[in-house]
Motif scaffolding. Structure first.
Motif, mmCIF file in Angstrom:
data_model
loop_
_atom_site.group_PDB
_atom_site.id
_atom_site.type_symbol
_atom_site.label_atom_id
_atom_site.label_comp_id
_atom_site.label_asym_id
_atom_site.label_seq_id
_atom_site.Cartn_x
_atom_site.Cartn_y
_atom_site.Cartn_z
ATOM 1 N N GLU A 19 21.219 57.859 18.707
ATOM 2 C CA GLU A 19 21.793 57.776 17.367
ATOM 3 C C GLU A 19 22.077 56.313 17.065
ATOM 4 O O GLU A 19 22.865 55.671 17.774
ATOM 5 N N LEU A 20 21.450 55.797 16.026
ATOM 6 C CA LEU A 20 21.604 54.394 15.630
ATOM 7 C C LEU A 20 22.347 54.357 14.313
ATOM 8 O O LEU A 20 21.778 54.624 13.250
ATOM 9 N N HIS A 21 23.675 54.059 14.367
ATOM 10 C CA HIS A 21 24.482 54.089 13.147
ATOM 11 C C HIS A 21 24.160 52.940 12.212
ATOM 12 O O HIS A 21 24.464 53.012 11.022
ATOM 13 N N SER A 22 23.576 51.878 12.712
ATOM 14 C CA SER A 22 23.157 50.758 11.870
ATOM 15 C C SER A 22 22.042 50.023 12.589
ATOM 16 O O SER A 22 21.799 50.231 13.782
ATOM 17 N N LEU A 23 21.352 49.144 11.857
ATOM 18 C CA LEU A 23 20.270 48.372 12.432
ATOM 19 C C LEU A 23 20.749 46.960 12.763
ATOM 20 O O LEU A 23 20.119 45.963 12.392
ATOM 21 N N ASP A 24 21.885 46.842 13.476
ATOM 22 C CA ASP A 24 22.388 45.530 13.862
ATOM 23 C C ASP A 24 21.905 45.186 15.265
ATOM 24 O O ASP A 24 21.145 45.926 15.890
ATOM 25 N N ASP A 25 22.371 44.031 15.777
ATOM 26 C CA ASP A 25 21.895 43.553 17.076
ATOM 27 C C ASP A 25 22.245 44.505 18.203
ATOM 28 O O ASP A 25 21.484 44.672 19.170
ATOM 29 N N PHE A 26 23.408 45.161 18.116
ATOM 30 C CA PHE A 26 23.815 46.052 19.203
ATOM 31 C C PHE A 26 22.904 47.272 19.285
ATOM 32 O O PHE A 26 22.337 47.589 20.338
ATOM 33 N N TYR A 27 22.782 47.990 18.141
ATOM 34 C CA TYR A 27 22.016 49.221 18.160
ATOM 35 C C TYR A 27 20.527 48.963 18.349
ATOM 36 O O TYR A 27 19.831 49.732 19.018
ATOM 37 N N ILE A 28 20.021 47.878 17.750
ATOM 38 C CA ILE A 28 18.595 47.599 17.860
ATOM 39 C C ILE A 28 18.269 46.910 19.174
ATOM 40 O O ILE A 28 17.385 47.327 19.920
ATOM 41 N N GLY A 29 18.992 45.837 19.488
ATOM 42 C CA GLY A 29 18.649 45.032 20.650
ATOM 43 C C GLY A 29 19.013 45.684 21.965
ATOM 44 O O GLY A 29 18.188 45.785 22.878
ATOM 45 N N LYS A 30 20.273 46.157 22.075
ATOM 46 C CA LYS A 30 20.739 46.663 23.362
ATOM 47 C C LYS A 30 20.515 48.163 23.541
ATOM 48 O O LYS A 30 20.127 48.622 24.619
ATOM 49 N N TYR A 31 20.771 48.908 22.490
ATOM 50 C CA TYR A 31 20.707 50.369 22.606
ATOM 51 C C TYR A 31 19.255 50.870 22.525
ATOM 52 O O TYR A 31 18.669 51.318 23.502
ATOM 53 N N PHE A 32 18.655 50.733 21.332
ATOM 54 C CA PHE A 32 17.267 51.184 21.146
ATOM 55 C C PHE A 32 16.306 50.329 21.973
ATOM 56 O O PHE A 32 15.406 50.830 22.644
ATOM 57 N N GLY A 33 16.515 48.995 21.933
ATOM 58 C CA GLY A 33 15.621 48.098 22.649
ATOM 59 C C GLY A 33 15.658 48.315 24.154
ATOM 60 O O GLY A 33 14.623 48.235 24.830
ATOM 61 N N GLY A 34 16.846 48.579 24.705
ATOM 62 C CA GLY A 34 16.932 48.810 26.141
ATOM 63 C C GLY A 34 16.130 50.008 26.591
ATOM 64 O O GLY A 34 15.412 49.964 27.605
ATOM 65 N N VAL A 35 16.231 51.125 25.843
ATOM 66 C CA VAL A 35 15.482 52.337 26.195
ATOM 67 C C VAL A 35 13.984 52.095 26.025
ATOM 68 O O VAL A 35 13.172 52.470 26.885
ATOM 69 N N LEU A 36 13.589 51.487 24.900
ATOM 70 C CA LEU A 36 12.172 51.248 24.642
ATOM 71 C C LEU A 36 11.562 50.333 25.701
ATOM 72 O O LEU A 36 10.461 50.592 26.197
ATOM 73 N N GLU A 37 12.287 49.269 26.057
ATOM 74 C CA GLU A 37 11.762 48.324 27.041
ATOM 75 C C GLU A 37 11.668 48.954 28.432
ATOM 76 O O GLU A 37 10.787 48.617 29.228
ATOM 77 N N TYR A 38 12.558 49.900 28.737
ATOM 78 C CA TYR A 38 12.460 50.622 30.006
ATOM 79 C C TYR A 38 11.152 51.399 30.080
ATOM 80 O O TYR A 38 10.432 51.363 31.087
ATOM 81 N N PHE A 39 10.848 52.114 29.004
ATOM 82 C CA PHE A 39 9.609 52.882 28.978
ATOM 83 C C PHE A 39 8.392 51.959 28.954
ATOM 84 O O PHE A 39 7.324 52.318 29.478
ATOM 85 N N MET A 40 8.517 50.778 28.329
ATOM 86 C CA MET A 40 7.412 49.815 28.343
ATOM 87 C C MET A 40 7.110 49.358 29.769
ATOM 88 O O MET A 40 5.940 49.252 30.177
ATOM 89 N N ILE A 41 8.152 49.098 30.550
ATOM 90 C CA ILE A 41 7.963 48.680 31.941
ATOM 91 C C ILE A 41 7.323 49.805 32.757
ATOM 92 O O ILE A 41 6.424 49.581 33.574
ATOM 93 N N GLN A 42 7.785 51.051 32.517
ATOM 94 C CA GLN A 42 7.198 52.189 33.216
ATOM 95 C C GLN A 42 5.708 52.331 32.889
ATOM 96 O O GLN A 42 4.882 52.625 33.767
ATOM 97 N N ALA A 43 5.341 52.129 31.624
ATOM 98 C CA ALA A 43 3.940 52.230 31.217
ATOM 99 C C ALA A 43 3.103 51.153 31.887
ATOM 100 O O ALA A 43 1.966 51.413 32.334
ATOM 101 N N LEU A 44 3.638 49.929 31.959
ATOM 102 C CA LEU A 44 2.911 48.844 32.627
ATOM 103 C C LEU A 44 2.719 49.145 34.104
ATOM 104 O O LEU A 44 1.642 48.902 34.668
#
Length: 610
Positions: free
Chosen positions: A173-198
């Motif tokens: 759940e992303l309550h806003s598109l600020d640095d916290f929700y985008i960079g750390k919250y959404f970005g952290g999960v996405l980057e984890y899956f990116m590393i797994q794919a690599l």
């Protein structure tokens, strides 16, 4: 490279510098692991023409890893190019599904449209579900109906979690598109899956390299594609022209129309007239007024026609053995003047209204008389118990003839009504109508109009075919269509069609047999009792060249199945030579495969290909 596919619309509630800033573009513009400024990302998004269904973003992640993101916010665009959409989803490393918590429509679009597609294509691909925005009515504690209906406009957390469970996805759940929700919250999960794919791609690459080294360059044989099967072209229907030509050939005439002065106007056929009009059914006693129960049809019949049984009245040529044509007087002089054009309109299918109006105007100069005659034609074609649906005649220009959707010639198939010939088959009788048989079959036209016994006989024996097959043959003559119950019946019908020289019906049976055989899986082909070689020999004997050629290719393409059957030995030398030449898989491939297997076993290593 990493391929991400983003689906769904997260809304446009967030704005920055008067530009739309969606979830994907915001992450690509702010993440420290992704190189490329916002202007270059936007340029890539707007200039993409290779796949117009998606907006494409390109950037670099982790320094030298190419990151390609395809974003599709609208289902209608996604569904417009299904081939591109399916290929992109099938090749995705990560799928992101996004929707706005304040837009129930965007959530249901994701749930009802995107999710079923993803389930079919999903193959161990990680999925992230992102619920974007702050619920506008979340603070309302009231449970009254008004507040409950207001709360229904938002997507609850429970609904999002349930959707994630169905896919085995990660819910955010992303309550806003600020640095916290985008960079750390959404970005952290996405980057984890990116590393797994690599990591997974690197592992697969190493496995392929090891396998290549273990074989020392020796690869398994490549199985070529089987030869393309011959294409059968269906013959165009000439159903309408056959019935139209019947009016001009004057064969098997059983009704003659006269004007009020008792002068002959035109000859016709009861069966064709009754096939398109209840007025003629009533006139020729096919139906009674009690059956029709429509006063307008009864009134039209009484006002326009009268049957004359005066033996002194000059008649037309005899239509069928022992039955002189019925004489009908047309009471309306203007209608009688245009009757030949009206019958030509009916025989051609009763749908070329503009041509009929033009022909009537050439004979009747007064526009009121033209309208009066046209209205009477509409009454003749009216369906009992219904409002006249032919008021706007131009809407019927491109439609099928009326006998396809009104009273149909099929109504008279195997019925004694108006029948003037009876076929005797296997101890039973089948009534029919000479006019239809003559119009649709040249062999029967010659039989009924030549110096043959059948021309003067009412009862005609039929040999060499079953009653079911002959009824299917008559069904085609009457309706221009047939539906065999299976391959065996289709072959019997093909033989009957060849006997009576009806080429289009032969092609229909050929296409049916081919379609049935092509739809059979290999296991069913191996276990079926149908003798394919016997089918081939019958096709050749009855001059079905297209089917026999196709069957030879079919046997060759399924060589491993049919070569094990005893009937395979019944092939002639020429047929056997053709099958061996075009067999699939080829003999060369099987030899190479045997050598490769021998090599694998000699190396005492496990085959990773077979």
């Amino acid at each position: 490279s990493i391929h991400i596919v983003a689906l769904g619309n997260e809304g446009d509630s967030f704005h920055q510098d008067n530009r739309p800033s969606g979830l994907i573009r915001t992450y690509l513009g702010r993440s420290p692991l992704v190189s490329g400024d916002e202007s270059s990302l936007l340029l890539n998004a707007t200039s993409t023409v290779a796949r117009p269904v998606f907006t494409e973003y390109q950037a670099s992640a982790f320094g030298n890893v190419k990151l390609v993101v395809h974003d599709c916010p609208v289902w209608d665009i996604f569904d417009s190019d299904w081939y591109t959409s399916r290929n992109l989803i099938g090749g995705a490393d990560i799928i992101v599904i996004k929707y706005s918590v304040n837009d129930k429509f965007s959530f249901h679009e994701v749930k009802d449209n995107y999710i079923p597609v993803i389930k079919r294509a999903l193959n161990s691909v990680p999925v992230i579900i992102a619920a974007v925005g702050t619920r506008q009515n979340e603070e309302l504690p009231c449970t009254c109906p008004l507040c409950t209906s207001d709360r229904g406009s938002c997507v609850s957390t429970t609904e999002g979690i349930q959707l994630a469970k169905e896919l085995g996805a990660t819910y955010l759940e992303l309550h806003s598109l600020d640095d916290f929700y985008i960079g750390k919250y959404f970005g952290g999960v996405l980057e984890y899956f990116m590393i797994q794919a690599l990591n997974q791609k690197t592992s697969e690459k190493m496995k392929k390299r090891k396998m290549s080294n273990s074989f020392h360059g020796i690869r398994p044989p490549q199985l070529e594609q089987p030869e393309k099967m011959p294409i059968l072209k269906a013959e165009a229907s000439h159903y309408n022209s056959d019935l139209n030509n019947l009016l001009f050939c004057c064969q098997c005439v059983d009704v003659v129309f006269y004007n009020p002065d008792l002068k002959e106007v035109v000859e016709a056929h009861k069966i064709v007239l009754c096939a398109v009009s209840h007025v003629f059914m009533l006139l020729f006693n096919v139906k009674s007024p009690a059956d029709i129960q429509d006063s307008s049809i009864i009134r039209t019949t009484q006002d326009l026609f009268a049957i004359n049984r005066d033996a002194a009245l000059p008649g037309a040529s005899q239509g069928s053995p022992g039955n002189p044509p019925l004489r009908v007087i047309v009471k309306d002089a203007l209608f009688c003047l245009c009757l030949s054009d009206i019958l030509r309109f009916i025989y051609s299918g009763a749908f070329q209204w503009e041509e009929l109006e033009e022909d009537i105007r050439k004979k009747l100069k007064d526009s009121g008389d033209v309208s009066n005659v046209i209205e009477k034609v509409k009454c003749i074609l009216k369906t009992p118990g219904k409002i006249n649906c032919l008021r706007n005649c131009k809407t019927y220009q491109a439609r099928k003839p009326l006998w396809f959707y009104n009273t149909s010639l099929k109504f008279f198939l195997n019925k004694p009504m108006l029948a003037d010939v009876v076929f005797e088959i296997q101890g039973t009788t089948v009534p029919a109508h000479r006019a239809i048989l003559v119009a649709r079959c040249e062999v029967m036209a010659a039989m009924f109009n030549g110096n043959y016994m059948e021309a003067k006989s009412v009862l005609i024996p039929v040999y060499g075919v079953s009653k079911e097959t002959f009824l299917s043959f008559l069904e085609y003559l009457y309706t221009d269509s047939c539906c065999p119950a299976g391959i065996f019946q289709a072959m019997c019908l093909l033989i009957c069609a060849e006997m009576y020289q009806v080429s289009r019906l032969q092609h229909i049976c050929e296409l049916f047999i081919i379609t049935q055989l092509q739809s059979m899986p290999s296991r069913e082909l191996a276990s079926m009792n149908l003798d394919i070689v016997d089918l081939l020999k019958k096709a050749k004997f009855h001059h079905s060249d297209c089917l026999s050629t196709w069957l030879l290719h079919f046997i060759a393409t399924n060589y491993l199945i049919f070569s094990q059957k005893p009937e395979f030995q019944d092939l002639s030398v020429e047929e056997r030579s053709f099958v061996e030449k075009h067999r699939w898989p080829s003999n060369m491939y099987l030899k190479q495969l045997a050598e490769y297997r021998k090599y694998i076993h000699s190396r005492k290593c496990r085959c990773l290909v077979m």
